[in-house]
Design a protein around this motif. Sequence first.
Motif, PDB file in Angstrom:
ATOM      1  N   ALA A 546      10.372-110.092   1.888  1.00  0.00           N
ATOM      2  CA  ALA A 546      11.770-110.045   1.489  1.00  0.00           C
ATOM      3  C   ALA A 546      12.310-111.446   1.204  1.00  0.00           C
ATOM      4  CB  ALA A 546      12.591-109.365   2.580  1.00  0.00           C
ATOM      5  N   GLY A 547      11.905-112.425   2.010  1.00  0.00           N
ATOM      6  CA  GLY A 547      12.357-113.793   1.792  1.00  0.00           C
ATOM      7  C   GLY A 547      11.861-114.353   0.471  1.00  0.00           C
ATOM      8  N   GLU A 548      10.589-114.100   0.127  1.00  0.00           N
ATOM      9  CA  GLU A 548      10.048-114.574  -1.152  1.00  0.00           C
ATOM     10  C   GLU A 548      10.748-113.904  -2.328  1.00  0.00           C
ATOM     11  OE1 GLU A 548       5.840-114.105  -1.238  1.00  0.00           O
ATOM     12  OE2 GLU A 548       5.459-115.521   0.391  1.00  0.00           O
ATOM     13  N   LEU A 549      11.053-112.625  -2.167  1.00  0.00           N
ATOM     14  CA  LEU A 549      11.748-111.926  -3.242  1.00  0.00           C
ATOM     15  C   LEU A 549      13.137-112.499  -3.450  1.00  0.00           C
ATOM     16  CD1 LEU A 549      12.107-109.676  -5.310  1.00  0.00           C
ATOM     17  CD2 LEU A 549      12.637-108.104  -3.436  1.00  0.00           C
ATOM     18  N   ARG A 550      13.862-112.721  -2.360  1.00  0.00           N
ATOM     19  CA  ARG A 550      15.204-113.272  -2.486  1.00  0.00           C
ATOM     20  C   ARG A 550      15.171-114.670  -3.111  1.00  0.00           C
ATOM     21  NH1 ARG A 550      20.451-112.546  -0.652  1.00  0.00           N
ATOM     22  NH2 ARG A 550      21.676-114.067  -1.798  1.00  0.00           N
ATOM     23  N   ALA A 551      14.212-115.479  -2.720  1.00  0.00           N
ATOM     24  CA  ALA A 551      14.112-116.833  -3.284  1.00  0.00           C
ATOM     25  C   ALA A 551      13.836-116.771  -4.783  1.00  0.00           C
ATOM     26  CB  ALA A 551      13.022-117.612  -2.563  1.00  0.00           C
ATOM     27  N   ALA A 552      12.954-115.858  -5.199  1.00  0.00           N
ATOM     28  CA  ALA A 552      12.649-115.729  -6.623  1.00  0.00           C
ATOM     29  C   ALA A 552      13.866-115.248  -7.399  1.00  0.00           C
ATOM     30  CB  ALA A 552      11.482-114.766  -6.813  1.00  0.00           C
ATOM     31  N   LEU A 553      14.610-114.300  -6.834  1.00  0.00           N
ATOM     32  CA  LEU A 553      15.828-113.817  -7.488  1.00  0.00           C
ATOM     33  C   LEU A 553      16.879-114.924  -7.595  1.00  0.00           C
ATOM     34  CD1 LEU A 553      16.054-110.349  -5.728  1.00  0.00           C
ATOM     35  CD2 LEU A 553      15.640-110.705  -8.180  1.00  0.00           C
ATOM     36  N   ASP A 554      17.038-115.705  -6.545  1.00  0.00           N
ATOM     37  CA  ASP A 554      18.013-116.797  -6.572  1.00  0.00           C
ATOM     38  C   ASP A 554      17.675-117.815  -7.662  1.00  0.00           C
ATOM     39  OD1 ASP A 554      19.536-115.703  -4.598  1.00  0.00           O
ATOM     40  OD2 ASP A 554      18.818-117.013  -2.995  1.00  0.00           O
ATOM     41  N   ARG A 555      16.373-118.138  -7.794  1.00  0.00           N
ATOM     42  CA  ARG A 555      15.968-119.073  -8.851  1.00  0.00           C
ATOM     43  C   ARG A 555      16.293-118.496 -10.224  1.00  0.00           C
ATOM     44  NH1 ARG A 555      11.228-119.363  -6.049  1.00  0.00           N
ATOM     45  NH2 ARG A 555      10.099-118.286  -7.731  1.00  0.00           N
ATOM     46  N   ALA A 556      15.957-117.221 -10.409  1.00  0.00           N
ATOM     47  CA  ALA A 556      16.185-116.596 -11.716  1.00  0.00           C
ATOM     48  C   ALA A 556      17.667-116.566 -12.058  1.00  0.00           C
ATOM     49  CB  ALA A 556      15.603-115.189 -11.720  1.00  0.00           C
ATOM     50  N   HIS A 557      18.487-116.206 -11.088  1.00  0.00           N
ATOM     51  CA  HIS A 557      19.899-115.988 -11.368  1.00  0.00           C
ATOM     52  C   HIS A 557      20.707-117.275 -11.410  1.00  0.00           C
ATOM     53  CE1 HIS A 557      19.307-111.660  -9.640  1.00  0.00           C
ATOM     54  NE2 HIS A 557      18.661-111.868 -10.772  1.00  0.00           N
ATOM     55  N   SER A 558      20.112-118.360 -11.031  1.00  0.00           N
ATOM     56  CA  SER A 558      20.833-119.634 -11.070  1.00  0.00           C
ATOM     57  C   SER A 558      20.771-120.296 -12.436  1.00  0.00           C
ATOM     58  CB  SER A 558      20.267-120.595 -10.014  1.00  0.00           C
ATOM     59  OG  SER A 558      18.919-120.920 -10.323  1.00  0.00           O
ATOM     60  N   GLY A 559      19.952-119.753 -13.342  1.00  0.00           N
ATOM     61  CA  GLY A 559      19.817-120.354 -14.669  1.00  0.00           C
ATOM     62  C   GLY A 559      20.065-119.349 -15.763  1.00  0.00           C
ATOM     63  N   ARG A 560      19.653-119.702 -16.991  1.00  0.00           N
ATOM     64  CA  ARG A 560      19.862-118.852 -18.160  1.00  0.00           C
ATOM     65  C   ARG A 560      18.548-118.386 -18.773  1.00  0.00           C
ATOM     66  NH1 ARG A 560      24.105-116.370 -19.314  1.00  0.00           N
ATOM     67  NH2 ARG A 560      23.649-116.535 -21.548  1.00  0.00           N
ATOM     68  N   SER A 561      17.436-118.677 -18.155  1.00  0.00           N
ATOM     69  CA  SER A 561      16.138-118.371 -18.746  1.00  0.00           C
ATOM     70  C   SER A 561      15.584-117.056 -18.208  1.00  0.00           C
ATOM     71  CB  SER A 561      15.152-119.505 -18.441  1.00  0.00           C
ATOM     72  OG  SER A 561      15.601-120.721 -18.994  1.00  0.00           O
ATOM     73  N   PRO A 562      14.600-116.470 -18.900  1.00  0.00           N
ATOM     74  CA  PRO A 562      13.958-115.271 -18.371  1.00  0.00           C
ATOM     75  C   PRO A 562      13.072-115.588 -17.174  1.00  0.00           C
ATOM     76  CG  PRO A 562      12.884-115.963 -20.407  1.00  0.00           C
ATOM     77  CD  PRO A 562      14.080-116.847 -20.231  1.00  0.00           C
ATOM     78  N   ALA A 563      12.812-114.573 -16.378  1.00  0.00           N
ATOM     79  CA  ALA A 563      11.938-114.708 -15.208  1.00  0.00           C
ATOM     80  C   ALA A 563      11.248-113.371 -14.981  1.00  0.00           C
ATOM     81  CB  ALA A 563      12.742-115.110 -13.980  1.00  0.00           C
ATOM     82  N   LEU A 564      10.116-113.418 -14.288  1.00  0.00           N
ATOM     83  CA  LEU A 564       9.385-112.190 -13.958  1.00  0.00           C
ATOM     84  C   LEU A 564       8.951-112.251 -12.503  1.00  0.00           C
ATOM     85  CD1 LEU A 564       6.928-110.132 -16.020  1.00  0.00           C
ATOM     86  CD2 LEU A 564       6.184-110.904 -13.751  1.00  0.00           C
ATOM     87  N   ILE A 565       9.190-111.156 -11.786  1.00  0.00           N
ATOM     88  CA  ILE A 565       8.806-111.054 -10.375  1.00  0.00           C
ATOM     89  C   ILE A 565       7.967-109.793 -10.216  1.00  0.00           C
ATOM     90  CG2 ILE A 565       9.623-110.900  -7.994  1.00  0.00           C
ATOM     91  CD1 ILE A 565      12.333-112.015  -9.047  1.00  0.00           C
ATOM     92  N   CYS A 566       6.769-109.960  -9.707  1.00  0.00           N
ATOM     93  CA  CYS A 566       5.894-108.822  -9.432  1.00  0.00           C
ATOM     94  C   CYS A 566       5.925-108.525  -7.934  1.00  0.00           C
ATOM     95  CB  CYS A 566       4.475-109.099  -9.898  1.00  0.00           C
ATOM     96  SG  CYS A 566       3.331-107.735  -9.632  1.00  0.00           S
ATOM     97  N   ILE A 567       6.081-107.245  -7.588  1.00  0.00           N
ATOM     98  CA  ILE A 567       6.090-106.817  -6.192  1.00  0.00           C
ATOM     99  C   ILE A 567       4.989-105.781  -6.024  1.00  0.00           C
ATOM    100  CG2 ILE A 567       7.461-105.794  -4.336  1.00  0.00           C
ATOM    101  CD1 ILE A 567       9.965-106.543  -6.006  1.00  0.00           C
ATOM    102  N   GLU A 568       4.051-106.045  -5.170  1.00  0.00           N
ATOM    103  CA  GLU A 568       2.944-105.111  -4.974  1.00  0.00           C
ATOM    104  C   GLU A 568       3.324-104.105  -3.894  1.00  0.00           C
ATOM    105  OE1 GLU A 568      -0.614-107.349  -4.350  1.00  0.00           O
ATOM    106  OE2 GLU A 568      -0.601-108.174  -6.387  1.00  0.00           O
ATOM    107  N   VAL A 569       3.283-102.813  -4.255  1.00  0.00           N
ATOM    108  CA  VAL A 569       3.722-101.746  -3.363  1.00  0.00           C
ATOM    109  C   VAL A 569       2.653-100.660  -3.299  1.00  0.00           C
ATOM    110  CG1 VAL A 569       6.185-102.174  -3.673  1.00  0.00           C
ATOM    111  CG2 VAL A 569       4.990-100.659  -5.260  1.00  0.00           C
ATOM    112  N   ASP A 570       2.837 -99.737  -2.361  1.00  0.00           N
ATOM    113  CA  ASP A 570       1.853 -98.696  -2.065  1.00  0.00           C
ATOM    114  C   ASP A 570       2.065 -97.487  -2.978  1.00  0.00           C
ATOM    115  OD1 ASP A 570       0.189 -96.769  -0.956  1.00  0.00           O
ATOM    116  OD2 ASP A 570       0.753 -97.212   1.113  1.00  0.00           O
ATOM    117  N   PRO A 571       1.032 -97.013  -3.685  1.00  0.00           N
ATOM    118  CA  PRO A 571       1.203 -95.835  -4.541  1.00  0.00           C
ATOM    119  C   PRO A 571       1.507 -94.561  -3.758  1.00  0.00           C
ATOM    120  CG  PRO A 571      -1.111 -96.425  -4.396  1.00  0.00           C
ATOM    121  CD  PRO A 571      -0.341 -97.553  -3.764  1.00  0.00           C
ATOM    122  N   ALA A 572       1.287 -94.579  -2.431  1.00  0.00           N
ATOM    123  CA  ALA A 572       1.568 -93.389  -1.615  1.00  0.00           C
ATOM    124  C   ALA A 572       3.047 -93.264  -1.257  1.00  0.00           C
ATOM    125  CB  ALA A 572       0.728 -93.432  -0.334  1.00  0.00           C
ATOM    126  N   GLU A 573       3.857 -94.300  -1.536  1.00  0.00           N
ATOM    127  CA  GLU A 573       5.283 -94.217  -1.206  1.00  0.00           C
ATOM    128  C   GLU A 573       5.956 -93.152  -2.074  1.00  0.00           C
ATOM    129  OE1 GLU A 573       9.299 -97.042  -0.954  1.00  0.00           O
ATOM    130  OE2 GLU A 573       7.355 -97.933  -1.446  1.00  0.00           O
TER     131      GLU A 573
END
Length: 599
Positions: A546-573
């Motif tokens: 969760a901390g890494e995700l929030r940090a990546a979102l903060d970086r993306a939203h602080s500027g005007r450029s595109p960004a991509l965040i990959c989150i690896e999750v369980d297919p059984a969810e």
Amino acid sequence: MRTQFRVVDFIVDFLSRQEVRHVFGVGGANIEDLYDALHVSADGPLGVVAKHEFSAATMADGYHRAAQRMPVVASTSGAGAMNLVPGLAELRSSYVPALALIGQPPRSLDGCGSFQETSGLAGSMDAARLFEEIAVHCVRVAEPAAIMEELPRAYAAALAAPGPAVLLLPKDVQQALLAPWPRPGATARAGRPRSADADRARAVALLRSAVERQGVAVIAGEGVARADARPQLAALAAALGARVAVVPDAKDVFDDRDPRHLGIAGVIGRAEVQAALEQASAVLLAGTRLPQMAGAGLHDHLKGVPVVCLDPRAPFLEPHEDLVRLSGDLAEEMSLLTGELLAPGAALQERNGAARALAENLRWEAPAALPEPRTQPPGGAPGPGTTEPGVPEAAALDMTTSARVIGAALPERSTVVSDAGNTGAVAIHHVAVPPGGRFIAAMGMGGMGHSFGAAVGAAFATGRRTCVLAGDGAFFMHGMEVHTAVEHQLPVTFVIFNNQSHGMCHTREQLFYAGDYSYNLFRPARIGDGMAAMFPGLDAVTARSAGELRAALDRAHSGRSPALICIEVDPAEVPPFRPFQHAIAAGTNRSANQGVVPG
């Protein structure tokens, strides 16, 4: 100084006069003259080249849904035109206006077996017949001078329906010279006549009676967003003291922080929302026909309940004595209904001063300007050791946790674009709508990969941060529109939920079939690393907490450029999708013929 002007120059001049600012498409030999005209025009629209024609159409979709702007799509003939089909079908089924300009081979080659021929002659495919079935209006422009009538007519037809209008343009027609033309004026959307006073009086009587018993429930749909009628919906709900549910593709039409907000109606909705709707003494449909995804489980119940439908389209309900339709302009109809409910001397007026004040504000005051976007969620940044309330920074990520963290980090007035499948079900439930923002989901055709082009279109339309929520399956279909965002340096954050599968198809295999096989599980793919290598300068990462995700979102939203965040999750969810929850609760596999609606 130019002294000769072509058909394509007239088209660009007309679009400029309509204040069209972007044309989304893919080039090719039979549409290249239009791009040339865009280039030489001093004040014409910007030509935006997509990676695939389907995505060009979804860019148009997001462009309109985010800002109610009229979009224009362009493609060449043959496969380019055919690739537009699913995107135009989404526009048609979701009532999104658009103008599609589709190139054709020169007229002299019709019936001669030309490359990419679709004239309908000599056994060839007939593009006009094909697009007549998909579009609300389709014309093949057979003579150059006809463009002066056919282009305004197609543009007006798209606005009126609303839906996509198609012009088929042979290459030689595009290149033909025209005499000077009068400067075309702006095309206005034709207004709808008000409903009959008698129908409105019947609706008022039904609603007043229901308020005195178990109350009124409102189901609000995408038509509220299309009409930009959120304030009118809020005033009407306040006047009725009604609780409000929203359909899956209208998550943003009613403030989810309002205590009257019920949640999502339909297949993706929760059982308690369904129960609340069934307890009401009357149901008001605002901007929705209550299609299957929005009304599963309600249609039979509503046969015996007073229903007031505010929508120009007939609802998907059997007619009965207490079903009243108000089919005029949605914002106006809601305002008129609110005014009559709160008329002096009415019981609702006497006890609902706050609603009266809200209605008067709509009538006399301009809406307050929204504050400038900010990068922190309401209330400021979370405290140390947390990202979203109750989510420690070290917490591992599943889809639900990720969605909540993303929702808490969205800037004000930003746009969320959700894709299909398990990701869409989770996003619709757990990603909060940013204040003043939009939430877009394509529920017409429900095509995977829609979100990538739609986000590009939304970012062009608003100039504000747009966030894509998509699965890896959708990414592999149309995720290369990341390239378009990079080329134009658009403020788009692409969030990819990577469960190494077509998640919803895999879930269905497990719940509705034997569960001992899967065609829909894939070998691992490192999407975040791959996109970082493909696009130098793109902030592309894989978040594992969760901390890494929030940090990546903060970086993306602080500027005007595109960004991509990959989150690896369980297919059984398993997402909050009612057919799945019913199957799990039953403890046994269900027949596959149940489809997408719960039994």
